[in-house]
Design a protein around this motif. Structure first.
Motif, PDB file in Angstrom:
ATOM      1  N   LEU A   7       0.863  -1.168   0.000  1.00 61.25           N
ATOM      2  CA  LEU A   7       0.000   0.000   0.000  1.00 61.25           C
ATOM      3  C   LEU A   7       0.908   1.229   0.000  1.00 61.25           C
ATOM      4  O   LEU A   7       1.798   1.342   0.843  1.00 61.25           O
ATOM      5  N   VAL A   8       0.692   2.141  -0.935  1.00 59.33           N
ATOM      6  CA  VAL A   8       1.597   3.278  -1.101  1.00 59.33           C
ATOM      7  C   VAL A   8       0.840   4.595  -0.923  1.00 59.33           C
ATOM      8  O   VAL A   8      -0.231   4.789  -1.504  1.00 59.33           O
ATOM      9  N   PHE A   9       1.408   5.472  -0.109  1.00 55.07           N
ATOM     10  CA  PHE A   9       0.896   6.830   0.076  1.00 55.07           C
ATOM     11  C   PHE A   9       1.934   7.793  -0.483  1.00 55.07           C
ATOM     12  O   PHE A   9       3.011   7.960   0.110  1.00 55.07           O
ATOM     13  N   PRO A  10       1.661   8.423  -1.612  1.00 54.46           N
ATOM     14  CA  PRO A  10       2.626   9.371  -2.178  1.00 54.46           C
ATOM     15  C   PRO A  10       2.877  10.527  -1.217  1.00 54.46           C
ATOM     16  O   PRO A  10       2.077  10.801  -0.311  1.00 54.46           O
ATOM     17  N   PHE A  36      -2.926   5.687  10.607  1.00 58.96           N
ATOM     18  CA  PHE A  36      -1.837   6.406  11.271  1.00 58.96           C
ATOM     19  C   PHE A  36      -1.054   7.239  10.259  1.00 58.96           C
ATOM     20  O   PHE A  36      -0.673   8.384  10.534  1.00 58.96           O
ATOM     21  N   VAL A  37      -0.811   6.658   9.088  1.00 59.52           N
ATOM     22  CA  VAL A  37      -0.108   7.398   8.043  1.00 59.52           C
ATOM     23  C   VAL A  37      -0.943   8.586   7.583  1.00 59.52           C
ATOM     24  O   VAL A  37      -0.435   9.697   7.394  1.00 59.52           O
ATOM     25  N   GLU A  38      -2.246   8.368   7.415  1.00 57.47           N
ATOM     26  CA  GLU A  38      -3.128   9.464   6.999  1.00 57.47           C
ATOM     27  C   GLU A  38      -3.097  10.599   8.021  1.00 57.47           C
ATOM     28  O   GLU A  38      -3.137  11.781   7.659  1.00 57.47           O
ATOM     29  N   ASN A  39      -3.022  10.248   9.290  1.00 56.31           N
ATOM     30  CA  ASN A  39      -2.959  11.270  10.338  1.00 56.31           C
ATOM     31  C   ASN A  39      -1.677  12.082  10.212  1.00 56.31           C
ATOM     32  O   ASN A  39      -1.710  13.328  10.300  1.00 56.31           O
ATOM     33  N   TRP A  40      -0.552  11.423   9.992  1.00 57.28           N
ATOM     34  CA  TRP A  40       0.710  12.146   9.804  1.00 57.28           C
ATOM     35  C   TRP A  40       0.629  13.047   8.584  1.00 57.28           C
ATOM     36  O   TRP A  40       1.113  14.182   8.608  1.00 57.28           O
ATOM     37  N   ARG A  41       0.014  12.563   7.510  1.00 63.45           N
ATOM     38  CA  ARG A  41      -0.090  13.352   6.284  1.00 63.45           C
ATOM     39  C   ARG A  41      -0.970  14.593   6.501  1.00 63.45           C
ATOM     40  O   ARG A  41      -0.659  15.676   5.996  1.00 63.45           O
ATOM     41  N   LEU A  53       3.614   0.748   2.778  1.00 63.63           N
ATOM     42  CA  LEU A  53       3.123  -0.182   3.798  1.00 63.63           C
ATOM     43  C   LEU A  53       2.964  -1.565   3.161  1.00 63.63           C
ATOM     44  O   LEU A  53       1.936  -1.881   2.557  1.00 63.63           O
ATOM     45  N   PRO A  54       3.980  -2.409   3.269  1.00 60.63           N
ATOM     46  CA  PRO A  54       3.902  -3.741   2.655  1.00 60.63           C
ATOM     47  C   PRO A  54       2.961  -4.665   3.421  1.00 60.63           C
ATOM     48  O   PRO A  54       2.639  -4.430   4.595  1.00 60.63           O
ATOM     49  N   HIS A  55       2.518  -5.715   2.738  1.00 61.13           N
ATOM     50  CA  HIS A  55       1.651  -6.734   3.334  1.00 61.13           C
ATOM     51  C   HIS A  55       2.449  -8.037   3.471  1.00 61.13           C
ATOM     52  O   HIS A  55       3.032  -8.515   2.491  1.00 61.13           O
ATOM     53  N   ALA A  56       2.442  -8.608   4.655  1.00 60.76           N
ATOM     54  CA  ALA A  56       3.124  -9.893   4.846  1.00 60.76           C
ATOM     55  C   ALA A  56       2.371 -10.998   4.109  1.00 60.76           C
ATOM     56  O   ALA A  56       1.139 -10.969   4.015  1.00 60.76           O
ATOM     57  N   PRO A  57       3.081 -11.995   3.594  1.00 63.67           N
ATOM     58  CA  PRO A  57       2.406 -13.135   2.965  1.00 63.67           C
ATOM     59  C   PRO A  57       1.748 -14.014   4.029  1.00 63.67           C
ATOM     60  O   PRO A  57       2.114 -13.964   5.207  1.00 63.67           O
ATOM     61  N   GLU A  58       0.783 -14.817   3.622  1.00 60.72           N
ATOM     62  CA  GLU A  58       0.160 -15.763   4.546  1.00 60.72           C
ATOM     63  C   GLU A  58       1.043 -17.002   4.641  1.00 60.72           C
ATOM     64  O   GLU A  58       1.310 -17.668   3.640  1.00 60.72           O
TER      65      GLU A  58
END
Length: 244
Positions: A7-10, A36-41, A53-58
């Protein structure tokens, strides 16, 4: 191993000069940290920073009776002592996740972001991966963030994984922040403080933040402390050469 794209936030501003790669904890996903990222932005204090924000594999998780769930490496049990944890560490899983995070860092470098404008961070299991990857990185990073976490493979860190000779250890003075609650029942406070002490003994500059009575969770005060750390290690660029 199947991995979803992060998940990427420019960067919120007109310039992208720095990147934070942040790993979630066991059983979560990158979406769990989006708010949390949106709050910082929204606060507009990190406008030049892109968040990944990477996603761990199952993967099968032993503590989950072997059922698959998002994880960066296997966990034998929760609430283990430092000694028990060291005896049951999933070294192969940690190395595989380190390789993945190294690739994420390299992707940012290839896109034009200097390595010393990249921060690796994470919460809980993700924080352990961030610490391990950052401390053993062959490129100089801006900083490392570990929240409610510990230092994995600590007995082998110096002998096996820290780059040698000493001149090759480019992250020997990279700033580190570790945040932990005193009432954490999942990763006990003692385990985190022992990790801090071990890093300090090895000469790493560790900024330690503890929160009285905090269990295995996140507090607004802690998020503020991490934001302050990010602002310190990723100050606004003087020239902003990297354009969005």
């Amino acid at each position: 191993m199947h991995r979803l794209a992060p998940l990427v936030f420019p960067a919120a501003g007109t310039r992208h000069t720095a990147t934070v790669i942040f790993a979630h904890g066991l059983g979560d996903s990158g979406h769990g940290w989006a708010a949390f990222v949106e709050n910082w932005r929204r606060r507009q204090r990190l406008d030049e920073v892109k968040f990944v924000l990477p996603h761990a594999p199952e993967i099968p998780i032993t503590v989950n009776m072997g059922y698959k769930m998002p994880g960066w490496y296997d966990i034998a049990a929760l609430g283990l002592s430092a000694g028990q944890l060291r005896e049951n560490e999933d070294e192969a899983g940690l190395l595989e996740s380190r390789e993945y995070f190294q690739k994420l860092v390299q992707q940012e470098i290839d896109s034009g972001i200097s390595a010393d404008r990249i921060v690796l961070g994470g919460y809980s299991q993700g924080g352990a991966v961030a610490l391990f990857t950052g401390l053993t990185s062959l490129v100089k990073l801006a900083g490392i963030v570990g929240m409610s976490t510990y230092l994995p493979l600590s007995l082998k860190l110096e002998s096996t994984y820290i780059p040698k000779p000493a001149s090759a250890n480019v992250n020997a003075q990279t700033p580190i922040i570790m945040c932990h609650g005193t009432a954490d029942p999942v990763l006990p406070y003692q385990l985190a403080s022992m990790s801090r002490d071990h890093l300090v003994k090895l000469g790493y500059p560790v900024e330690w933040k503890e929160y009285a009575g905090m269990p295995h969770t996140v507090l607004p005060e802690e998020l503020d402390d991490v934001e302050d750390f990010l602002r310190k290690v990723l100050p606004p660029s003087a020239d902003g050469k990297t354009e969005l």
